[in-house]
Write a protein that holds these residues in place. Structure first.
Motif, PDB file in Angstrom:
ATOM      1  N   ASP A 200       0.849  -1.194   0.000  1.00 28.68           N
ATOM      2  CA  ASP A 200       0.000   0.000   0.000  1.00 28.68           C
ATOM      3  C   ASP A 200       0.882   1.241   0.000  1.00 28.68           C
ATOM      4  OD1 ASP A 200      -2.144   1.729   0.197  1.00 28.68           O
ATOM      5  OD2 ASP A 200      -2.684   1.185   2.245  1.00 28.68           O
ATOM      6  N   ILE A 201       0.357   2.350  -0.483  1.00 34.50           N
ATOM      7  CA  ILE A 201       1.100   3.613  -0.423  1.00 34.50           C
ATOM      8  C   ILE A 201       1.010   4.202   0.977  1.00 34.50           C
ATOM      9  CG2 ILE A 201       1.192   6.011  -1.223  1.00 34.50           C
ATOM     10  CD1 ILE A 201       0.382   4.976  -4.003  1.00 34.50           C
ATOM     11  N   HIS A 202      -0.188   4.237   1.534  1.00 30.02           N
ATOM     12  CA  HIS A 202      -0.372   4.812   2.865  1.00 30.02           C
ATOM     13  C   HIS A 202      -0.012   3.770   3.910  1.00 30.02           C
ATOM     14  CE1 HIS A 202      -2.522   6.082   6.502  1.00 30.02           C
ATOM     15  NE2 HIS A 202      -2.146   7.262   6.098  1.00 30.02           N
ATOM     16  N   LEU A 203       0.976   4.101   4.753  1.00 28.21           N
ATOM     17  CA  LEU A 203       1.427   3.183   5.803  1.00 28.21           C
ATOM     18  C   LEU A 203       1.542   3.932   7.123  1.00 28.21           C
ATOM     19  CD1 LEU A 203       4.362   1.486   3.865  1.00 28.21           C
ATOM     20  CD2 LEU A 203       2.067   0.568   4.217  1.00 28.21           C
ATOM     21  N   GLU A 204       1.632   3.173   8.215  1.00 32.06           N
ATOM     22  CA  GLU A 204       1.967   3.805   9.492  1.00 32.06           C
ATOM     23  C   GLU A 204       3.282   4.534   9.295  1.00 32.06           C
ATOM     24  OE1 GLU A 204       2.281   0.875  12.566  1.00 32.06           O
ATOM     25  OE2 GLU A 204       0.122   0.555  12.652  1.00 32.06           O
TER      26      GLU A 204
END
Length: 130
Positions: free
Chosen positions: A54-58
Motif C-alpha cells: 500500500d502507499i499509505h502506511l503507518e
C-alpha cells in the motif's frame, strides 16, 4: 512455492489478503508489516518473491510512505515482484509507482479481485527462449 508478504496498515485489508492468499495453491503467505521498517525487516527474513504494498502506511518517519518502500525494495531485491494496492489510485500515483519499478498497480476499491489472477500469473513457470 511463491512466498508473498503484504504491507498494509489496515488490519481489515491485511486480514482479507491473508485469507485470500492462504487459500491459493502453491502460495506461502509470510506475513504483514504496517510500516517501512517492519517491511524491510520481514523482507530480509523471509526473502519473498512478491510483495503486495500500500502507499499509505503507518509513519515512523515524517512524509515516508509506500513509495519510499517501493524504491528501497527495488534497490535491494531486483527480482522481487511488487504489486501496489492502494486507495490512492490517481494517475499521478499510478505513473510514479510504475516508473519507480512496481510491476502492477491496483485500486483497492475496484481491482482487489484481480489479485488472485496476478498471483497465478506470477506463479507460472517461465519458459526459456532459445
Amino acid at each position: 512455492m511463491l512466498k508473498i508478504l503484504t504491507v498494509d496498515d489496515s488490519a481489515i485489508v491485511a486480514e482479507r489478503l491473508r485469507e485470500m492468499l492462504s487459500e491459493m495453491p502453491d502460495v506461502a503467505y509470510r506475513g504483514n508489516a504496517t510500516n517501512i521498517a517492519g517491511a524491510l525487516k520481514l523482507a530480509k527474513k523471509e526473502m519473498p518473491h512478491v510483495v503486495i504494498l500500500d502507499i499509505h502506511l503507518e509513519s515512523e518517519m515524517p512524509n515516508a510512505n509506500g513509495i519510499n518502500l517501493l524504491i528501497s525494495l527495488r534497490k535491494l531485491y531486483a527480482d522481487l515482484k511488487i504489486v501496489m494496492l492502494t486507495n490512492l489510485a490517481e494517475d499521478q500515483y499510478r505513473n510514479t509507482c510504475l516508473f519507480l519499478g512496481a510491476d502492477y498497480f491496483l485500486d483497492k476499491s475496484h481491482e482487489f479481485e484481480k489479485i488472485p489472477h496476478i498471483i497465478k500469473e506470477l506463479n507460472q513457470p517461465k519458459v526459456a527462449m532459445i
